[in-house]
Write a protein that holds these residues in place. Structure first.
Motif, PDB file in Angstrom:
ATOM      1  N   GLN A  69       0.833  -1.199   0.000  1.00 57.27           N
ATOM      2  CA  GLN A  69       0.000   0.000   0.000  1.00 57.27           C
ATOM      3  C   GLN A  69       0.873   1.258   0.000  1.00 57.27           C
ATOM      4  OE1 GLN A  69      -3.065  -0.227  -0.679  1.00 57.27           O
ATOM      5  NE2 GLN A  69      -4.340  -0.673   1.069  1.00 57.27           N
ATOM      6  N   GLY A  70       2.176   1.068  -0.164  1.00 56.53           N
ATOM      7  CA  GLY A  70       3.068   2.218  -0.138  1.00 56.53           C
ATOM      8  C   GLY A  70       3.259   2.770   1.262  1.00 56.53           C
ATOM      9  N   ARG A  71       3.203   1.904   2.291  1.00 55.88           N
ATOM     10  CA  ARG A  71       3.472   2.341   3.656  1.00 55.88           C
ATOM     11  C   ARG A  71       4.882   1.885   4.027  1.00 55.88           C
ATOM     12  NH1 ARG A  71      -2.233  -0.139   5.510  1.00 55.88           N
ATOM     13  NH2 ARG A  71      -1.166  -1.914   4.601  1.00 55.88           N
ATOM     14  N   ASP A  72       5.468   2.564   4.988  1.00 61.51           N
ATOM     15  CA  ASP A  72       6.844   2.245   5.361  1.00 61.51           C
ATOM     16  C   ASP A  72       6.889   0.923   6.125  1.00 61.51           C
ATOM     17  OD1 ASP A  72       9.529   2.367   5.839  1.00 61.51           O
ATOM     18  OD2 ASP A  72       9.277   3.519   7.695  1.00 61.51           O
ATOM     19  N   MET A  73       7.596  -0.034   5.536  1.00 60.16           N
ATOM     20  CA  MET A  73       7.650  -1.382   6.093  1.00 60.16           C
ATOM     21  C   MET A  73       8.338  -1.392   7.457  1.00 60.16           C
ATOM     22  SD  MET A  73       6.654  -4.265   4.706  1.00 60.16           S
ATOM     23  CE  MET A  73       6.781  -5.983   5.060  1.00 60.16           C
ATOM     24  N   PHE A  74       9.406  -0.603   7.587  1.00 63.44           N
ATOM     25  CA  PHE A  74      10.165  -0.576   8.837  1.00 63.44           C
ATOM     26  C   PHE A  74       9.277  -0.090   9.987  1.00 63.44           C
ATOM     27  CE2 PHE A  74      13.102   1.693  11.765  1.00 63.44           C
ATOM     28  CZ  PHE A  74      13.856   0.591  12.160  1.00 63.44           C
ATOM     29  N   SER A  75       8.540   0.983   9.748  1.00 60.91           N
ATOM     30  CA  SER A  75       7.660   1.512  10.789  1.00 60.91           C
ATOM     31  C   SER A  75       6.583   0.498  11.151  1.00 60.91           C
ATOM     32  CB  SER A  75       6.993   2.800  10.309  1.00 60.91           C
ATOM     33  OG  SER A  75       7.963   3.740   9.934  1.00 60.91           O
ATOM     34  N   ARG A  76       6.101  -0.197  10.141  1.00 59.24           N
ATOM     35  CA  ARG A  76       5.042  -1.176  10.400  1.00 59.24           C
ATOM     36  C   ARG A  76       5.558  -2.370  11.183  1.00 59.24           C
ATOM     37  NH1 ARG A  76       0.404  -0.372   8.167  1.00 59.24           N
ATOM     38  NH2 ARG A  76      -0.299  -2.509   7.942  1.00 59.24           N
ATOM     39  N   MET A  77       6.789  -2.768  10.903  1.00 57.00           N
ATOM     40  CA  MET A  77       7.391  -3.872  11.664  1.00 57.00           C
ATOM     41  C   MET A  77       7.470  -3.488  13.133  1.00 57.00           C
ATOM     42  SD  MET A  77       8.033  -6.570   9.932  1.00 57.00           S
ATOM     43  CE  MET A  77       9.126  -7.424  11.048  1.00 57.00           C
ATOM     44  N   ILE A  78       7.866  -2.246  13.386  1.00 49.86           N
ATOM     45  CA  ILE A  78       8.048  -1.789  14.766  1.00 49.86           C
ATOM     46  C   ILE A  78       6.712  -1.721  15.513  1.00 49.86           C
ATOM     47  CG2 ILE A  78       8.649   0.237  16.136  1.00 49.86           C
ATOM     48  CD1 ILE A  78      11.073   0.572  14.424  1.00 49.86           C
ATOM     49  N   VAL A  79       5.716  -1.069  14.911  1.00 51.49           N
ATOM     50  CA  VAL A  79       4.442  -0.993  15.619  1.00 51.49           C
ATOM     51  C   VAL A  79       3.749  -2.354  15.651  1.00 51.49           C
ATOM     52  CG1 VAL A  79       4.028   1.456  15.259  1.00 51.49           C
ATOM     53  CG2 VAL A  79       3.200  -0.172  13.586  1.00 51.49           C
ATOM     54  N   GLY A  80       4.092  -3.206  14.677  1.00 50.72           N
ATOM     55  CA  GLY A  80       3.531  -4.553  14.670  1.00 50.72           C
ATOM     56  C   GLY A  80       3.970  -5.348  15.889  1.00 50.72           C
ATOM     57  N   ALA A  83      -1.470 -16.496  17.198  1.00 46.49           N
ATOM     58  CA  ALA A  83      -2.172 -15.253  16.841  1.00 46.49           C
ATOM     59  C   ALA A  83      -1.779 -14.822  15.431  1.00 46.49           C
ATOM     60  CB  ALA A  83      -1.842 -14.156  17.842  1.00 46.49           C
ATOM     61  N   ALA A  84      -0.483 -14.952  15.136  1.00 42.52           N
ATOM     62  CA  ALA A  84      -0.034 -14.614  13.783  1.00 42.52           C
ATOM     63  C   ALA A  84      -0.685 -15.544  12.775  1.00 42.52           C
ATOM     64  CB  ALA A  84       1.486 -14.714  13.694  1.00 42.52           C
ATOM     65  N   GLY A  85      -0.813 -16.811  13.161  1.00 42.68           N
ATOM     66  CA  GLY A  85      -1.447 -17.794  12.273  1.00 42.68           C
ATOM     67  C   GLY A  85      -2.887 -17.428  11.972  1.00 42.68           C
ATOM     68  N   LEU A  86      -3.610 -17.011  13.004  1.00 37.32           N
ATOM     69  CA  LEU A  86      -5.006 -16.617  12.804  1.00 37.32           C
ATOM     70  C   LEU A  86      -5.096 -15.401  11.882  1.00 37.32           C
ATOM     71  CD1 LEU A  86      -6.607 -17.055  16.327  1.00 37.32           C
ATOM     72  CD2 LEU A  86      -7.032 -18.406  14.291  1.00 37.32           C
ATOM     73  N   GLY A  95       1.326 -11.143  11.454  1.00 41.73           N
ATOM     74  CA  GLY A  95       0.633 -12.224  10.737  1.00 41.73           C
ATOM     75  C   GLY A  95      -0.129 -11.691   9.537  1.00 41.73           C
ATOM     76  N   THR A  96      -0.832 -10.578   9.738  1.00 49.18           N
ATOM     77  CA  THR A  96      -1.569  -9.965   8.626  1.00 49.18           C
ATOM     78  C   THR A  96      -0.603  -9.502   7.546  1.00 49.18           C
ATOM     79  OG1 THR A  96      -2.989  -9.132  10.361  1.00 49.18           O
ATOM     80  CG2 THR A  96      -3.410  -8.335   8.155  1.00 49.18           C
ATOM     81  N   MET A  97       0.519  -8.920   7.990  1.00 42.46           N
ATOM     82  CA  MET A  97       1.507  -8.449   7.015  1.00 42.46           C
ATOM     83  C   MET A  97       2.037  -9.612   6.179  1.00 42.46           C
ATOM     84  SD  MET A  97       3.487  -5.790   9.497  1.00 42.46           S
ATOM     85  CE  MET A  97       4.802  -5.273   8.425  1.00 42.46           C
ATOM     86  N   LEU A  98       2.244 -10.743   6.845  1.00 42.40           N
ATOM     87  CA  LEU A  98       2.730 -11.930   6.148  1.00 42.40           C
ATOM     88  C   LEU A  98       1.700 -12.381   5.115  1.00 42.40           C
ATOM     89  CD1 LEU A  98       4.843 -14.160   5.923  1.00 42.40           C
ATOM     90  CD2 LEU A  98       3.701 -15.360   7.769  1.00 42.40           C
ATOM     91  N   ALA A  99       0.431 -12.442   5.527  1.00 42.57           N
ATOM     92  CA  ALA A  99      -0.621 -12.874   4.609  1.00 42.57           C
ATOM     93  C   ALA A  99      -0.719 -11.910   3.433  1.00 42.57           C
ATOM     94  CB  ALA A  99      -1.955 -12.960   5.337  1.00 42.57           C
ATOM     95  N   ASP A 100      -0.663 -10.615   3.733  1.00 45.74           N
ATOM     96  CA  ASP A 100      -0.736  -9.616   2.673  1.00 45.74           C
ATOM     97  C   ASP A 100       0.420  -9.767   1.694  1.00 45.74           C
ATOM     98  OD1 ASP A 100      -3.047  -8.451   3.492  1.00 45.74           O
ATOM     99  OD2 ASP A 100      -2.086  -6.861   4.646  1.00 45.74           O
ATOM    100  N   GLY A 101       1.573 -10.134   2.229  1.00 44.69           N
ATOM    101  CA  GLY A 101       2.753 -10.268   1.380  1.00 44.69           C
ATOM    102  C   GLY A 101       2.654 -11.447   0.430  1.00 44.69           C
TER     103      GLY A 101
END
Lengths: 551, 327
Positions: B103-114, B258-261, B277-283
């Motif tokens: 979606q054009g969001r910063d992956m690094f920031s998302r990893m951190i808040v994830g 939880a990641a699996g769900l 988990g959502t990020m993984l599925a999206d990827g």
């Protein structure tokens, strides 16, 4: 004992890998002098359900039917406009209720019998007189969509039939009478479900002898193993073990004969892209948007179809009470950055929708009210409507992609961000496409916003805007009798030119009323091998492979 | 009962017994002694450091992110635009260390808040499992140890129920639960927590039964101390150690589950919240992996490392508590 066994296993695996690699090398070093290919193998995503097109409504069955059968009228090659097919001309009388079809002469069915007015009437009367299980909506779905009921409708909910009678007026003239004037007729006769079958074959193979129950239907032999039409390809065999439907060239075809001798439709189990790259198939349909550029760059014949669909953001006026206010709907329309969605999510060739129908269909009106991306205006509109702290339920489907909706979740996310930016809060509700999602948004009442779209069946604007808005529906939650009457008037107009003008007026009215927000038209694409040419993509997926040839 | 469940039960019973064995060494509590051993164990140190970093990131996350993790199209001002239809996903670069997501969001920031979301789900889920499990296990253990014949019946009923849960594959149980309730962040926590209930229940019951024959319990009983008091202030505190060890191990599985769900699309429906988990599925959706493997790779690495940290520490603590493994 553990370690040695592991070592053996690794050794075996390594040997196997080497052998495989060697085999792969041998295959790629194929003899360049190999005889010219005479079979086009088209990879399909699923098995065809049935080969009698009057029983079919699924894309895979109809794809095969299009090669074997022909219809009285047909969409023009590469377009949606209706042009003559097996009928050379079709004209209504002054009431618009009786249509005269002049038929092409010298047309033979694959079994050698003649195609004539009697065959036309035989087919229509057959469909009209379906009884018992043949009236199940799963079996004669398109007949019920277009013509409504049957000679003796067994389901009381079915409307009276649009079809009245078919009269033979000579070998090459058939007269079809209908019960009311409608935009569907004769445009919908281009649907492959209304293909002409050989009357002799229908009788010989007991085409109406359907068995089983509504839940598990046993189709007659005609529908599974012996369809007979007038098309450029005739049916040869259905190899169910290998999931291949085999067609072969019909030598007595009345038009330009097929250039490639055999045409096979093979159901794929793995990745279609990999099968194409490995040379197992010569083409496949619905190429993933992300794959399109890569395949094109690699030299494959990528054929994007002109867009024949629409994605819209639906607004349910019976949902949150604020949505009944036009300003709120306008605010939502202004809040959404449609161009950003199309730029980032859709394949090349997609466009922002300004009507609830694609521009390829006559009736599209470029002069309608437009709702450009303007968050400031959206906020102002919300303020003028006196709406604050609006929170909306926003449904989206999971795990599906549709040509008009390549990534529902991502599109939803982008819209949510846009709505939040103008101060509208959103409760996201993801549901599985079928049946949960469709039920929730089409027959349920507890929804505010949702994403949905439509791919057209035939080239008439009513098939888009009429399908959405010509009656009160739970999907939109409004009753606007003036609008419904306007639709009825357009549907009843026999003169095609006048009707198109009425459609244009309707489109203008719809965008003023704004029951939802049109978002995008996304073309889908099929791909053919580097050496296959001659196929023209059709917005209606009406590709006929008779014109395909190997370079 | 399935072999799997029997194996699980055997493992739990063994862990439970350990609590009953007391150190003979004078003046050193079980915990202090265990801690000493843990400190000497390299895998424990590695695990603890991973967890330390992870928890730090999770807590400080919002202050560490270089960009708004929810901002779509954050790369556009830098000339980096995501065009999914054309398979353009800018990968790691100097401006966006882990690249941009679909979606054009910063992956690094998302990893951190994830990380925060992941930790939150793990901790709350484990807490739910721990509370419910200890309640059931505690009642069963006390009833069995002190309740006589009627107590054994209570224990029997509770434990057969627990065995039933234990016999079911845990992820399947969690999926059924989420499907039953509606997917939401709370549902995920409840579902993941619920599947660890039988583990905690079995463990605490086993430990309590082992304790109930200890001399100090017999002494208390003969002095006429009330049974409830014995159970709560004598047996329970001495039985809780293996349960707490198990909790760290459960945290690891909770994070993975939880990641699996989320991966299966049953996670938090508010997809603006970054979750690994959502990020993984999206990827992996829409064959993105073919063009931008980093979209799936980074969240996968995150999940693996975190789960590894918890597992290393948990295993080390279990070993430290196990007298048979003491040197």
């Amino acid at each position: 004992m553990r370690a040695p066994r592991l070592k053996t296993a690794i050794a075996v695996a390594a040997a196997a890998a080497l052998a495989l690699a060697a085999a792969g090398c041998a295959e790629s070093g194929r003899d360049p002098e190999a005889p010219k290919k005479d079979t086009l193998v088209f990879g399909v995503a699923g098995d065809a359900k049935v080969l009698d097109p009057s029983f079919a409504s699924d894309g895979e069955s109809l794809r095969v039917a299009r090669q074997i059968f022909e219809t009285l009228v047909q969409p023009e090659e590469g377009g949606a406009k209706i042009v003559p097919g097996l009928a050379t001309s079709f004209t209504p009388d002054s009431t618009g209720l009786v249509w005269t079809f002049k038929l092409k002469t010298g047309v033979k069915f694959h079994d050698g019998t003649d195609f004539n007015a009697e065959a036309v009437c035989f087919n229509f009367n057959r469909w009209f007189n379906y009884s018992g299980l043949l009236q199940s909506p799963d079996v004669s779905s398109y007949w019920q969509d277009i013509f409504g009921g049957f000679a003796k409708s067994e389901d009381p909910k079915l409307p009276p039939s649009l079809f009245k009678s078919c009269t033979v007026k000579g070998a090459d003239t058939a007269e079809i009478a209908i019960t009311s004037v409608t935009s569907k007729f004769p445009a919908a006769l281009a649907l492959p479900s209304f293909s002409m079958s050989s009357p002799k074959a229908l009788k010989d193979f007991e085409a109406d002898k359907i068995g089983g129950t509504a839940e598990s239907i046993t189709y007659p032999k005609y529908a599974t193993d012996s369809p007979v039409g007038t098309g450029a390809y005739k049916f040869e065999a259905w190899d169910r073990a290998n999931k291949v439907i085999k067609l072969t060239k019909f030598d007595n075809y009345h038009g330009e004969k097929a250039k490639i001798k055999n045409l096979h439709f093979k159901t794929l189990t793995g990745s279609a892209k990999q099968s194409l790259e490995a040379g197992d198939i010569d083409g496949y349909d619905l190429v993933a948007p992300a794959d399109q550029k890569a395949l094109k760059d690699a030299g494959y014949n990528l054929l994007p179809r002109p867009a024949f669909n629409i994605l819209y953001l639906a607004i349910n006026q019976s949902g949150n009470p604020a949505l009944a206010k036009p300003e709120v709907r306008q605010a939502i329309a202004h809040a959404i950055n449609k161009k950003a969605i199309i730029d980032s999510k859709y394949p090349i060739g997609s466009e922002v929708a300004i009507n609830f129908q694609p521009p390829t269909v006559p009736g599209h009106n470029p002069g309608v009210t437009k709702y450009d991306y303007d968050p400031t205006k959206a906020k102002a509109l919300l303020a003028s409507a006196g709406v604050t702290g609006l929170k909306l339920k926003f449904h989206y489907p999971t795990e599906v992609t549709r040509p008009y909706m390549p990534a529902p979740k991502d599109i939803h996310e982008m819209m949510v961000a846009d709505l939040k930016a103008v101060g509208i809060e959103v409760e996201a509700i993801p549901l599985k496409w079928n049946p949960e999602y469709l039920n929730a948004v089409q027959t349920g009442k507890n929804h505010d916003l949702h994403l949905l779209g439509w791919t057209g069946d035939y080239g008439d604007a009513y098939n888009f805007i009429g399908t959405f808005f010509d009656r009160a529906k739970d999907e939109w939650g409004f009753t606007n009798q003036a609008l419904f009457d306007q639709f009825k008037a357009a549907d009843k107009e026999p003169d095609i030119n006048k009707r198109v003008e009425l459609y244009k007026a309707l489109n203008a009215e719809l965008l003023k009323f704004l029951p939802g927000v049109p978002i995008a038209h996304g073309p889908n694409a099929l791909v053919l091998g580097k050496n296959v040419t001659g196929v023209k993509p059709s917005p209606l997926t009406n590709e006929r492979y008779a014109s395909a040839e190997f370079k | 009962m399935t072999a799997l469940a029997r194996k699980k039960i055997a493992k739990l019973e063994r862990l439970a017994e350990l609590a009953a064995v007391h150190s003979k060494e004078q003046g050193e509590s079980l915990w202090r002694e265990a801690l000493k051993r843990v400190r000497r164990n390299p895998s424990a140190i590695v695990g603890a450091s991973i967890l330390g970093v992870f928890i730090l990131i999770a807590v400080l996350g919002p202050f560490l992110v270089p960009y708004d993790p929810g901002q779509i199209g954050v790369g556009i001002p830098f000339g980096l635009e995501v065009k999914e239809g054309q398979a353009i996903y800018p990968g790691p670069n100097s401006e966006f260390w882990l690249g941009l997501d679909h979606q054009g969001r910063d992956m690094f920031s998302r990893m951190i808040v994830g990380a925060r979301q992941t930790l939150l789900v793990g901790v709350v889920a484990t807490a739910i499992g721990l509370t419910l499990g200890c309640l059931i296990g505690g009642i069963a253990g006390a009833a069995y140890g002190l309740g006589g014949k009627r107590g054994r019946t209570i224990d029997n009923v509770l434990m057969r129920f627990i065995d039933m849960l234990l016999a079911m594959p845990s992820l399947l149980l969690a999926i059924s639960l989420v499907a039953l309730l509606r997917p939401s962040l709370m549902t995920v926590m409840i579902a993941v927590g619920f599947i660890s209930v039988p583990i905690f229940a079995r463990l605490l019951r086993g430990a309590m039964i082992a304790q109930s024959n200890a001399e100090y319990v017999v002494a208390a009983t003969s002095l006429g101390v009330h049974k409830r008091k014995i159970a709560l202030s004598h047996i329970l505190p001495n039985s809780i150690a293996p349960v707490l060890v198990q909790a760290t191990l459960t945290l690891a599985t909770a994070i993975i589950e939880a990641a699996g769900l989320s991966f299966l699309g049953l996670g938090n429906p508010d997809s603006s919240q970054a979750e690994w988990g959502t990020m993984l599925a999206d990827g992996l959706f829409n064959s993105r992996f073919d063009y931008a493997p980093h979209l799936a790779l980074f969240p996968a690495i995150g999940i693996i490392i975190t789960a590894l940290g918890f597992t290393l520490l948990g295993e080390a603590m279990r070993e430290a508590l196990d007298p048979k493994l003491r040197k």
